[in-house]
Design a protein around this motif. Structure first.
Motif, short mmCIF file in Angstrom:
data_model
loop_
_atom_site.label_atom_id
_atom_site.label_comp_id
_atom_site.label_asym_id
_atom_site.label_seq_id
_atom_site.Cartn_x
_atom_site.Cartn_y
_atom_site.Cartn_z
N PRO A 191 38.49 24.25 14.29
CA PRO A 191 38.98 24.39 12.92
C PRO A 191 40.47 24.74 12.82
CG PRO A 191 36.82 25.39 13.11
CD PRO A 191 37.23 25.01 14.51
N SER A 192 40.98 25.53 13.76
CA SER A 192 42.39 25.90 13.73
C SER A 192 43.30 24.79 14.20
CB SER A 192 42.62 27.12 14.62
OG SER A 192 42.47 26.76 15.99
N GLY A 193 42.75 23.81 14.91
CA GLY A 193 43.55 22.75 15.50
C GLY A 193 44.24 23.15 16.79
N ARG A 194 43.97 24.36 17.28
CA ARG A 194 44.64 24.81 18.50
C ARG A 194 44.03 24.21 19.76
NH1 ARG A 194 44.13 29.96 16.04
NH2 ARG A 194 42.66 30.61 17.68
N THR A 195 42.79 23.76 19.69
CA THR A 195 42.14 23.14 20.85
C THR A 195 41.55 21.79 20.46
OG1 THR A 195 41.61 25.24 21.94
CG2 THR A 195 40.25 23.34 22.50
N HIS A 196 41.96 20.78 21.19
CA HIS A 196 41.35 19.45 21.08
C HIS A 196 40.45 19.26 22.28
CE1 HIS A 196 43.95 17.88 17.76
NE2 HIS A 196 44.67 18.92 18.15
N TYR A 197 39.31 18.64 22.07
CA TYR A 197 38.35 18.55 23.16
C TYR A 197 37.54 17.26 23.08
CZ TYR A 197 35.00 20.43 19.67
OH TYR A 197 34.23 20.65 18.56
N ALA A 198 37.03 16.86 24.24
CA ALA A 198 36.23 15.65 24.37
C ALA A 198 34.94 15.99 25.10
CB ALA A 198 36.99 14.57 25.11
N ILE A 199 33.80 15.65 24.52
CA ILE A 199 32.50 15.86 25.13
C ILE A 199 32.09 14.58 25.83
CG2 ILE A 199 30.11 16.56 24.75
CD1 ILE A 199 31.02 17.76 22.06
N THR A 200 31.82 14.66 27.13
CA THR A 200 31.49 13.45 27.88
C THR A 200 30.56 13.80 29.03
OG1 THR A 200 32.45 11.46 28.85
CG2 THR A 200 33.53 13.56 29.38
N GLN A 201 30.43 12.91 30.00
CA GLN A 201 29.55 13.10 31.14
C GLN A 201 30.27 12.66 32.41
OE1 GLN A 201 26.09 10.59 30.50
NE2 GLN A 201 27.33 8.78 30.13
N GLY A 263 37.01 12.83 37.10
CA GLY A 263 37.07 12.48 38.51
C GLY A 263 36.74 13.64 39.42
N ASN A 264 37.22 14.85 39.08
CA ASN A 264 37.00 16.02 39.92
C ASN A 264 35.53 16.42 40.00
OD1 ASN A 264 39.69 16.30 40.59
ND2 ASN A 264 40.12 17.82 39.01
N LEU A 265 34.72 15.97 39.07
CA LEU A 265 33.29 16.28 39.09
C LEU A 265 32.49 15.29 39.92
CD1 LEU A 265 32.97 17.28 35.34
CD2 LEU A 265 32.69 18.82 37.29
N ASN A 266 33.18 14.38 40.58
CA ASN A 266 32.54 13.39 41.44
C ASN A 266 32.89 13.64 42.90
OD1 ASN A 266 31.31 10.73 39.89
ND2 ASN A 266 32.74 11.91 38.63
N PRO A 267 32.02 13.24 43.82
CA PRO A 267 32.32 13.42 45.25
C PRO A 267 33.53 12.62 45.69
CG PRO A 267 30.00 12.86 44.89
CD PRO A 267 30.70 12.64 43.59
N ALA A 268 34.23 13.13 46.68
CA ALA A 268 35.34 12.41 47.29
C ALA A 268 34.81 11.22 48.08
CB ALA A 268 36.13 13.34 48.19
N PRO A 269 35.66 10.25 48.40
CA PRO A 269 35.21 9.12 49.23
C PRO A 269 34.68 9.59 50.58
CG PRO A 269 37.36 8.67 48.25
CD PRO A 269 37.06 10.10 47.97
N ASP A 270 33.70 8.88 51.08
CA ASP A 270 33.14 9.17 52.39
C ASP A 270 33.95 8.41 53.44
OD1 ASP A 270 31.67 9.47 54.70
OD2 ASP A 270 29.72 9.15 53.76
N GLY A 432 33.40 8.54 36.46
CA GLY A 432 34.06 9.03 37.65
C GLY A 432 33.67 8.36 38.95
N LEU A 433 32.89 7.28 38.91
CA LEU A 433 32.50 6.61 40.14
C LEU A 433 33.72 6.10 40.91
CD1 LEU A 433 30.00 5.71 41.80
CD2 LEU A 433 30.02 3.57 40.49
N GLN A 434 34.83 5.88 40.19
CA GLN A 434 36.06 5.43 40.85
C GLN A 434 36.57 6.46 41.85
OE1 GLN A 434 35.61 5.12 37.50
NE2 GLN A 434 35.95 2.96 37.04
N ARG A 435 36.28 7.75 41.63
CA ARG A 435 36.75 8.76 42.57
C ARG A 435 36.05 8.60 43.92
NH1 ARG A 435 38.94 13.92 42.13
NH2 ARG A 435 40.12 13.01 40.40
N THR A 436 34.77 8.27 43.92
CA THR A 436 34.01 8.13 45.15
C THR A 436 34.26 6.79 45.82
OG1 THR A 436 32.29 9.49 44.10
CG2 THR A 436 31.70 8.34 46.13
N TYR A 437 34.50 5.76 45.02
CA TYR A 437 34.75 4.41 45.53
C TYR A 437 36.05 3.89 44.91
CZ TYR A 437 29.82 4.78 46.79
OH TYR A 437 28.61 5.21 47.30
N PRO A 438 37.20 4.19 45.51
CA PRO A 438 38.47 3.78 44.89
C PRO A 438 38.66 2.28 44.76
CG PRO A 438 38.83 5.53 46.50
CD PRO A 438 37.41 5.08 46.66
#
Length: 638
Positions: A191-201, A263-270, A432-438
């Motif tokens: 309501p104050s406009g001080r925080t903008h946010y995005a809900i995603t998965q 991206g950070n919530l996905n595993p790094a490449p193997d 974020g699958l791109q993080r695991t498979y660039p």
């Protein structure tokens, strides 16, 4: 579906639980707090002392098992992570993965069943997921996860459709249609406009996609079930690890663009399995479908060579051969039983065409229908690797259920093994699958420029929604580059040699603003040669070392800066209103810089090119026409 009264009761219980006792995870900078009730019934999020998500229900809806009863906290295991992750072919050279995390173990009274909640708090958001440690299969009807945004904000939302190709509109949560499903991300402000946010998965691997439905002033998560399959939406082979539910947060809506949270919530490449991914080469590609008929381009060796020659003379790394090239293909895009995607059409010697292109420094990419690929992934990809193909574009999945999520991972892994690039169309929104498979270098899941061939929805306002919404989750294959520019008033729908509703200046700016390491140069070669602004397209990179949001508002305007090496690129775009962007160059290092500017001219297809010397103390003035734009290259001056 629960009735409104039951939902209200659930929210009241969640609020009471949050007031009783909270387990708090706080971001490294101390500004963001994720609170989880000590009975796992609810969560809430605050930033800078302000509520972002009010107390909201948590939990799982099990199928074939009784629901969890009273849960009590059994243990808490905290962690801190601060590492720099090198990236390949994306919006930055590296990502800082910096968070405070916890794993909460809850035990059900009486049965002894356990539920784990992993939670993380970053300086730019929070995330949580559920886990069940069991060797037995777990079946879910859905999750109880619900988001109650503070203050019933007006959010940017888009309805779910098969290809995730719909417009974003601004609506209050309480005004959303109760019988409609809404896609991720949902982008709001406090309501104050001080925080903008995005809900995603994030990190869908081994799970299923999800959407939201409104219940009161809340967004209730709904898992995607396989079409036509009765019963649970998700069935595990043993135990359970859900996707992450993530909320990205920043001071301004545009500040979310540079976030690496998904991206950070996905595993790094193997790397042990695949080696390094330095072979992944971003770049621009010519494309034969956009300027041609809707039913697709017929197999034509001369036409293919014309586009390859154009890519070579323009310095582009790739040419994409779209639908119709394979043996037995139909007019365009149907998954016909007669089609064999391991054979080229009569008269097309694909290995010879690959050699022709390679001699000119151009790699070939091939379009395939997913239904033709799914039954014979290894055979088809082995064939393409033997031919020398550099990557594939897989189309028309139009689903995000458990089986389709598994298909994405199978193809990402199979292409990675063979050093093939991957582009999904008819795709869900990135998680974020791109993080695991660039090598999974881009994907659609966006209402992009191809729709100029079919309707009027790709408006200037829509173009200015995308950077603040869909693009937050990952690269988007919008397919820019239309040079037959028109105004919204003069635009007409054409399937062949289509028009756009924006100026030439905006066409250039998209190559900086829109994130896609494999970037289409979509129009016909004849529409580029000798045309104003094409010199910028030939030069602009497609992957970056750094991304910075400068200014703008969703649906109205944007100025975005991206760095490649020591050179900065600016893209400025405006919606229906002409405006002058005053751009502070304070982000530049000290010294003198050469600014080369391409900006709107008097006509919709005209561009004014100019050069000047600037320093970081200067303010660059960029006049933009209605539906217009500008592109700037800033490089160290001698």
């Amino acid at each position: 579906m629960k009735t409104p009264s039951l939902i209200a009761a659930a929210l009241a219980l969640a609020a009471a639980g949050a007031q009783a006792a909270d387990l708090v995870v706080t971001s490294p900078d101390g500004r963001i707090a994720l609170r989880i009730a000590d009975d796992a019934s609810s969560f809430g999020i605050s930033r800078g002392g302000e509520t972002v998500i009010a107390p909201s229900p948590l939990g799982l809806e099990l199928d074939g098992q009784p629901a969890f009863g009273l849960l009590k906290l059994e243990s808490r295991q905290d962690s801190k992570v601060d590492q720099v992750v090198p990236l390949v072919a994306t919006k930055a050279a590296s990502a800082r993965d910096h968070y405070v995390g916890t794993t909460l173990a809850f035990r059900e009274a009486g049965s002894g069943r356990r539920l784990f909640i992993d939670a993380r708090a970053y300086d730019d958001g929070v995330a949580f997921r559920y886990r069940m440690a069991s060797t037995d299969p777990v079946k879910l009807r859905s999750e109880r996860t619900t988001f109650v945004p503070a203050g019933d904000p007006a959010c940017l939302v888009t309805p779910v459709d098969g290809g995730h190709e719909a417009q974003f509109e601004r609506q209050r949560i309480s005004q959303l249609k109760a019988d409609a499903a809404f896609d991720v991300p949902v982008v709001c402000a406090t309501p104050s406009g001080r925080t903008h946010y995005a809900i995603t998965q994030a990190h869908l691997q081994g799970y299923t996609g999800a959407s939201f439905r409104r219940e009161g002033e809340a967004l209730r998560l709904q898992l995607s079930a396989e079409p036509g399959r009765p019963g649970p939406a998700f069935v595990s082979t043993g135990g359970l690890t859900t996707a992450w539910r993530a909320v990205m947060m920043a001071d301004r809506a545009g500040d979310l663009i540079a976030s690496q949270l998904v991206g950070n919530l996905n595993p790094a490449p193997d790397h042990d399995k695949f080696g390094d991914f330095s072979w992944v080469q971003p770049g621009k590609t010519s494309w034969d479908w956009w300027s041609g008929p809707l039913e697709g381009v017929k197999p034509d060796l001369a036409a293919y060579k014309r586009f390859i020659d154009f890519a070579a003379e323009s310095g582009f790394r790739y040419h994409l051969i779209d639908a119709g090239w394979s043996h037995g293909a139909g007019p365009c895009c149907e998954a016909l039983p007669s089609t064999d995607i391991a054979r080229a059409a009569d008269g097309i010697d694909m290995p010879a065409l690959v050699r022709y292109a390679a001699d000119k420094g151009v790699g070939l990419l091939l379009w395939v229908h997913w239904q033709h690929l799914a039954p014979r992934i290894d055979e088809v990809l082995d064939t393409y690797a033997r031919w020398g193909i550099k990557g594939i574009k897989v189309d028309f999945m139009n689903r995000d259920d458990q089986d389709m999520v598994a298909f994405y991972q199978r193809v990402a892994e199979a292409t990675a093994k063979r050093h093939l690039l991957l582009d999904f169309h008819g795709a869900y929104v990135p998680a974020g699958l791109q993080r695991t498979y660039p090598n999974f270098i881009t994907q659609e899941g966006v209402l992009g420029a191809e729709w100029n061939k079919m309707d009027r929805r790709v408006t200037p306002r829509h173009n200015l929604m995308l950077p603040y919404t869909r693009m937050l989750t990952g690269p988007m294959d919008y397919t820019p580059g239309g040079f037959r520019n028109a105004t919204p008033q003069t635009f007409e729908i054409r399937a062949v040699m289509p028009l756009t509703q924006t100026t030439r200046g905006q066409a250039l700016a998209m190559y900086v603003v829109y994130d896609s390491p494999l970037q289409m140069v979509s129009d016909d070669p004849s529409n580029y040669r000798g045309e104003a602004g094409f010199d910028f397209i030939k030069r602009v990179p497609t992957a970056w070392d750094e991304t910075r949001f400068i200014q703008g508002e969703p649906g109205q305007d944007i100025v975005l800066a991206r760095r490649s090496g020591k050179t900065w690129y600016l893209g400025a775009m405006t919606s229906d209103e002409a405006r002058t962007e005053k751009v502070s160059l304070g982000f530049l290092p000290p010294g003198r810089w050469k600014a080369t500017v391409w900006q709107d001219g008097e006509g919709v297809r005209q561009v004014q090119r100019s050069e000047r010397r600037v320093t970081r103390q200067d303010v660059l003035s960029l006049p933009l026409s209605a539906a217009g734009g500008a592109a700037v290259i800033l490089e160290p001056a001698p």
